[in-house]
Design an enzyme around this catalytic site. Structure first.
Site, mmCIF file in Angstrom:
data_model
loop_
_atom_site.group_PDB
_atom_site.id
_atom_site.type_symbol
_atom_site.label_atom_id
_atom_site.label_comp_id
_atom_site.label_asym_id
_atom_site.label_seq_id
_atom_site.Cartn_x
_atom_site.Cartn_y
_atom_site.Cartn_z
ATOM 1 N N ASP A 66 44.505 40.333 44.115
ATOM 2 C CA ASP A 66 43.489 39.395 42.769
ATOM 3 C C ASP A 66 42.089 39.224 43.744
ATOM 4 O O ASP A 66 41.537 38.530 44.452
ATOM 5 C CB ASP A 66 44.368 38.155 43.366
ATOM 6 C CG ASP A 66 43.667 36.973 41.753
ATOM 7 O OD1 ASP A 66 42.832 37.683 41.028
ATOM 8 O OD2 ASP A 66 43.691 35.632 41.508
ATOM 9 N N GLU B 105 44.562 43.754 40.462
ATOM 10 C CA GLU B 105 44.374 42.954 39.000
ATOM 11 C C GLU B 105 42.545 43.527 38.331
ATOM 12 O O GLU B 105 41.257 43.261 39.214
ATOM 13 C CB GLU B 105 44.465 41.343 39.205
ATOM 14 C CG GLU B 105 44.279 40.726 37.250
ATOM 15 C CD GLU B 105 43.977 38.895 37.985
ATOM 16 O OE1 GLU B 105 43.826 39.177 36.573
ATOM 17 O OE2 GLU B 105 44.501 38.957 38.842
ATOM 18 N N ASP C 135 45.290 32.213 44.237
ATOM 19 C CA ASP C 135 44.904 34.015 44.641
ATOM 20 C C ASP C 135 46.014 34.809 44.888
ATOM 21 O O ASP C 135 46.550 35.782 44.690
ATOM 22 C CB ASP C 135 43.798 33.630 44.941
ATOM 23 C CG ASP C 135 42.662 33.158 44.101
ATOM 24 O OD1 ASP C 135 42.032 33.164 43.879
ATOM 25 O OD2 ASP C 135 42.657 31.903 45.307
#
Length: 191
Positions: free
Chosen positions: A7, A75, A148
């Protein structure tokens, strides 16, 4: 297969590492996987931006060297509310992609909608719903914090489900990685 889920960010980059044991083509058993590690790569705004990127690169390469992932799932940053945030996160993502490319590790990107769809079953799921599914699927004692970390584990799960879904359809491991980088739809993709 070991999957490193990321992330991206600049102050904090969440990561989650899964060991995935693919099942045979016609196996009715659920996908077997184990969470190997998770955590954060952190930088501070007191450091110059180039030094923050250098720290991200150093810590990320340390993760890669320690866990030797077969695939890195990130991501993707596909929309933004604040240009001041979007540009630095995009630069940090570039450092992550370059780090994988230097080690010839394939990268797959997923949008937040794709991750939620594949992991939580609904593309517009709330963040909390996704985190609960991550906890449930990986049989964790509690939802990893900060967000996260849970998000990074969700990215890794999305990659695992996507690759195994393709394996079950074709009987072969996912091999659409000719140039080491590819994007994917988590669900319903047509070739």
């Amino acid at each position: 297969m070991i999957i490193l889920g990321i992330d991206p960010g600049t102050a904090t980059i969440g990561y989650g590492i899964l060991k995935v044991y693919p099942q045979k083509k016609k196996s009715k058993a659920k996908l077997k996987m184990k969470c190997l590690a998770y955590g954060l790569i952190e930088t501070t705004p007191e450091n110059s931006f180039p030094n923050r990127l250098k720290k991200i690169s150093r810590d990320y390469n340390g993760l890669i060297n320690k866990h030797r992932p077969d695939l890195i799932a990130i991501e993707s940053v596909f929309f933004f509310r604040n240009l001041k945030t979007f540009i630095p996160v995009s630069r940090a993502t570039g450092v992550l992609i370059l780090g994988a490319a230097k080690k010839n590790i394939p990268i797959i990107e997923f949008t937040p909608l794709q991750i939620k769809l594949r992991v939580a079953g609904y593309g517009r799921a709330e963040k909390e719903d996704l985190q609960k599914k991550v906890e449930e699927i990986l049989n964790l004692e509690k939802i990893p914090k900060p967000d996260d970390i849970a998000d990074a584990l969700g990215v890794a799960l999305c990659a695992a489900f996507s690759l195994v879904n393709n394996y079950n359809k074709t009987g072969k491991p996912h091999d659409d990685r000719r140039n080491g980088f590819f994007s994917s739809q988590c669900s319903g993709s047509k070739k």
